[in-house]
Design a protein around this motif. Structure first.
Motif, PDB file in Angstrom:
ATOM      1  N   GLN A  60       0.824  -1.200   0.000  1.00  0.00           N
ATOM      2  CA  GLN A  60       0.000   0.000   0.000  1.00  0.00           C
ATOM      3  C   GLN A  60       0.867   1.264   0.000  1.00  0.00           C
ATOM      4  O   GLN A  60       0.535   2.253  -0.627  1.00  0.00           O
ATOM      5  CB  GLN A  60      -0.928   0.004   1.220  1.00  0.00           C
ATOM      6  CG  GLN A  60      -1.903   1.142   1.267  1.00  0.00           C
ATOM      7  CD  GLN A  60      -2.931   1.083   0.157  1.00  0.00           C
ATOM      8  OE1 GLN A  60      -3.194   0.028  -0.405  1.00  0.00           O
ATOM      9  NE2 GLN A  60      -3.500   2.207  -0.176  1.00  0.00           N
ATOM     10  N   LYS A  61       1.993   1.206   0.686  1.00  0.00           N
ATOM     11  CA  LYS A  61       2.877   2.371   0.760  1.00  0.00           C
ATOM     12  C   LYS A  61       3.577   2.645  -0.559  1.00  0.00           C
ATOM     13  O   LYS A  61       4.056   3.750  -0.786  1.00  0.00           O
ATOM     14  CB  LYS A  61       3.945   2.150   1.839  1.00  0.00           C
ATOM     15  CG  LYS A  61       3.409   2.214   3.236  1.00  0.00           C
ATOM     16  CD  LYS A  61       4.505   1.980   4.231  1.00  0.00           C
ATOM     17  CE  LYS A  61       3.952   1.922   5.636  1.00  0.00           C
ATOM     18  NZ  LYS A  61       4.994   1.615   6.613  1.00  0.00           N
ATOM     19  N   HIS A  62       3.660   1.674  -1.437  1.00  0.00           N
ATOM     20  CA  HIS A  62       4.424   1.809  -2.670  1.00  0.00           C
ATOM     21  C   HIS A  62       3.546   1.827  -3.922  1.00  0.00           C
ATOM     22  O   HIS A  62       4.003   1.484  -5.002  1.00  0.00           O
ATOM     23  CB  HIS A  62       5.459   0.685  -2.755  1.00  0.00           C
ATOM     24  CG  HIS A  62       6.479   0.789  -1.686  1.00  0.00           C
ATOM     25  ND1 HIS A  62       6.318   0.185  -0.462  1.00  0.00           N
ATOM     26  CD2 HIS A  62       7.645   1.461  -1.620  1.00  0.00           C
ATOM     27  CE1 HIS A  62       7.360   0.463   0.291  1.00  0.00           C
ATOM     28  NE2 HIS A  62       8.176   1.237  -0.380  1.00  0.00           N
ATOM     29  N   ARG A  63       2.325   2.253  -3.779  1.00  0.00           N
ATOM     30  CA  ARG A  63       1.455   2.347  -4.944  1.00  0.00           C
ATOM     31  C   ARG A  63       1.742   3.621  -5.708  1.00  0.00           C
ATOM     32  O   ARG A  63       2.125   4.635  -5.131  1.00  0.00           O
ATOM     33  CB  ARG A  63      -0.009   2.371  -4.522  1.00  0.00           C
ATOM     34  CG  ARG A  63      -0.545   1.024  -4.204  1.00  0.00           C
ATOM     35  CD  ARG A  63      -2.024   1.097  -4.073  1.00  0.00           C
ATOM     36  NE  ARG A  63      -2.571  -0.223  -3.840  1.00  0.00           N
ATOM     37  CZ  ARG A  63      -3.839  -0.447  -3.666  1.00  0.00           C
ATOM     38  NH1 ARG A  63      -4.713   0.527  -3.689  1.00  0.00           N
ATOM     39  NH2 ARG A  63      -4.263  -1.668  -3.470  1.00  0.00           N
ATOM     40  N   PHE A  64       1.527   3.573  -6.998  1.00  0.00           N
ATOM     41  CA  PHE A  64       1.687   4.729  -7.856  1.00  0.00           C
ATOM     42  C   PHE A  64       0.450   4.836  -8.725  1.00  0.00           C
ATOM     43  O   PHE A  64      -0.005   3.841  -9.293  1.00  0.00           O
ATOM     44  CB  PHE A  64       2.934   4.584  -8.740  1.00  0.00           C
ATOM     45  CG  PHE A  64       3.015   5.654  -9.780  1.00  0.00           C
ATOM     46  CD1 PHE A  64       3.442   6.917  -9.443  1.00  0.00           C
ATOM     47  CD2 PHE A  64       2.650   5.398 -11.079  1.00  0.00           C
ATOM     48  CE1 PHE A  64       3.500   7.920 -10.398  1.00  0.00           C
ATOM     49  CE2 PHE A  64       2.705   6.390 -12.039  1.00  0.00           C
ATOM     50  CZ  PHE A  64       3.140   7.658 -11.695  1.00  0.00           C
ATOM     51  N   TYR A  65      -0.095   6.030  -8.834  1.00  0.00           N
ATOM     52  CA  TYR A  65      -1.270   6.260  -9.662  1.00  0.00           C
ATOM     53  C   TYR A  65      -0.921   7.278 -10.728  1.00  0.00           C
ATOM     54  O   TYR A  65      -0.441   8.373 -10.431  1.00  0.00           O
ATOM     55  CB  TYR A  65      -2.433   6.772  -8.815  1.00  0.00           C
ATOM     56  CG  TYR A  65      -2.933   5.764  -7.810  1.00  0.00           C
ATOM     57  CD1 TYR A  65      -3.809   4.766  -8.193  1.00  0.00           C
ATOM     58  CD2 TYR A  65      -2.516   5.800  -6.490  1.00  0.00           C
ATOM     59  CE1 TYR A  65      -4.272   3.831  -7.284  1.00  0.00           C
ATOM     60  CE2 TYR A  65      -2.982   4.880  -5.572  1.00  0.00           C
ATOM     61  CZ  TYR A  65      -3.849   3.903  -5.984  1.00  0.00           C
ATOM     62  OH  TYR A  65      -4.298   2.976  -5.080  1.00  0.00           O
ATOM     63  N   SER A  66      -1.174   6.945 -11.975  1.00  0.00           N
ATOM     64  CA  SER A  66      -0.944   7.878 -13.068  1.00  0.00           C
ATOM     65  C   SER A  66      -2.081   8.898 -13.086  1.00  0.00           C
ATOM     66  O   SER A  66      -3.092   8.750 -12.400  1.00  0.00           O
ATOM     67  CB  SER A  66      -0.914   7.124 -14.399  1.00  0.00           C
ATOM     68  OG  SER A  66      -2.185   6.547 -14.654  1.00  0.00           O
ATOM     69  N   LYS A  67      -1.904   9.912 -13.876  1.00  0.00           N
ATOM     70  CA  LYS A  67      -2.938  10.951 -13.979  1.00  0.00           C
ATOM     71  C   LYS A  67      -4.247  10.330 -14.471  1.00  0.00           C
ATOM     72  O   LYS A  67      -5.318  10.651 -13.964  1.00  0.00           O
ATOM     73  CB  LYS A  67      -2.477  12.055 -14.916  1.00  0.00           C
ATOM     74  CG  LYS A  67      -3.455  13.193 -15.024  1.00  0.00           C
ATOM     75  CD  LYS A  67      -2.925  14.306 -15.895  1.00  0.00           C
ATOM     76  CE  LYS A  67      -3.955  15.424 -15.979  1.00  0.00           C
ATOM     77  NZ  LYS A  67      -3.461  16.541 -16.779  1.00  0.00           N
ATOM     78  N   GLN A  68      -4.159   9.446 -15.434  1.00  0.00           N
ATOM     79  CA  GLN A  68      -5.349   8.777 -15.961  1.00  0.00           C
ATOM     80  C   GLN A  68      -6.044   7.965 -14.873  1.00  0.00           C
ATOM     81  O   GLN A  68      -7.270   7.980 -14.753  1.00  0.00           O
ATOM     82  CB  GLN A  68      -4.972   7.864 -17.128  1.00  0.00           C
ATOM     83  CG  GLN A  68      -6.143   7.068 -17.663  1.00  0.00           C
ATOM     84  CD  GLN A  68      -5.706   5.968 -18.603  1.00  0.00           C
ATOM     85  OE1 GLN A  68      -4.518   5.798 -18.877  1.00  0.00           O
ATOM     86  NE2 GLN A  68      -6.656   5.198 -19.082  1.00  0.00           N
ATOM     87  N   ALA A  69      -5.266   7.275 -14.053  1.00  0.00           N
ATOM     88  CA  ALA A  69      -5.831   6.469 -12.974  1.00  0.00           C
ATOM     89  C   ALA A  69      -6.535   7.356 -11.953  1.00  0.00           C
ATOM     90  O   ALA A  69      -7.637   7.037 -11.492  1.00  0.00           O
ATOM     91  CB  ALA A  69      -4.741   5.658 -12.295  1.00  0.00           C
ATOM     92  N   ILE A  70      -5.901   8.463 -11.614  1.00  0.00           N
ATOM     93  CA  ILE A  70      -6.500   9.388 -10.649  1.00  0.00           C
ATOM     94  C   ILE A  70      -7.811   9.936 -11.179  1.00  0.00           C
ATOM     95  O   ILE A  70      -8.819   9.995 -10.459  1.00  0.00           O
ATOM     96  CB  ILE A  70      -5.510  10.526 -10.317  1.00  0.00           C
ATOM     97  CG1 ILE A  70      -4.312   9.963  -9.570  1.00  0.00           C
ATOM     98  CG2 ILE A  70      -6.193  11.625  -9.517  1.00  0.00           C
ATOM     99  CD1 ILE A  70      -3.158  10.931  -9.423  1.00  0.00           C
ATOM    100  N   LEU A  71      -7.829  10.311 -12.448  1.00  0.00           N
ATOM    101  CA  LEU A  71      -9.061  10.845 -13.032  1.00  0.00           C
ATOM    102  C   LEU A  71     -10.161   9.786 -13.084  1.00  0.00           C
ATOM    103  O   LEU A  71     -11.333  10.094 -12.876  1.00  0.00           O
ATOM    104  CB  LEU A  71      -8.776  11.415 -14.421  1.00  0.00           C
ATOM    105  CG  LEU A  71      -7.889  12.664 -14.424  1.00  0.00           C
ATOM    106  CD1 LEU A  71      -7.559  13.073 -15.857  1.00  0.00           C
ATOM    107  CD2 LEU A  71      -8.546  13.806 -13.664  1.00  0.00           C
TER     108      LEU A  71
END
Length: 107
Positions: A60-71
């Motif tokens: 959970q601490k090492h997740r990365f979300y791209s701009k597309q994922a966030i949107l």
């Protein structure tokens, strides 16, 4: 050139190694070639729901979300009429993260 992971191949290999007895059940969920971020998150939750808490916390601490994922996640919030706390709980995020994303991408 942007490359995206081949999620179909990754999940097929995971299913063959870890859950061969449930192979037919899981593989029926993988007919498409391209997965959205929400589909990847839900498939991960389904496959790894029984893992230990220590590994879950580390991942959970090492997740990365791209701009597309966030949107997509913020669009999910609008679609389901979730407040920030409900969305954070649904995707295992912090409320502060959701608020920061809204400030960065929606305002």
């Amino acid at each position: 050139m942007k490359t995206t992971p081949d999620y179909k191949r990754i999940y097929t290999d995971l299913i063959n190694e870890k859950y061969p007895e449930k192979k037919e059940e899981y593989l029926s969920m993988l007919p498409k070639e391209n997965f959205s971020v929400l589909e990847v998150i839900s498939f991960n939750q389904m496959l790894f729901s029984g893992c230990d808490q220590k590994a879950h916390d580390f991942n959970q601490k090492h997740r990365f979300y791209s701009k597309q994922a966030i949107l997509e996640i913020l669009d999910y919030q609008k679609k389901h009429k979730y407040n920030n706390m409900q969305l954070a709980r649904h995707f295992n995020l912090s409320r502060n993260t959701v608020t920061r994303w809204k400030k960065l991408f929606l305002i």
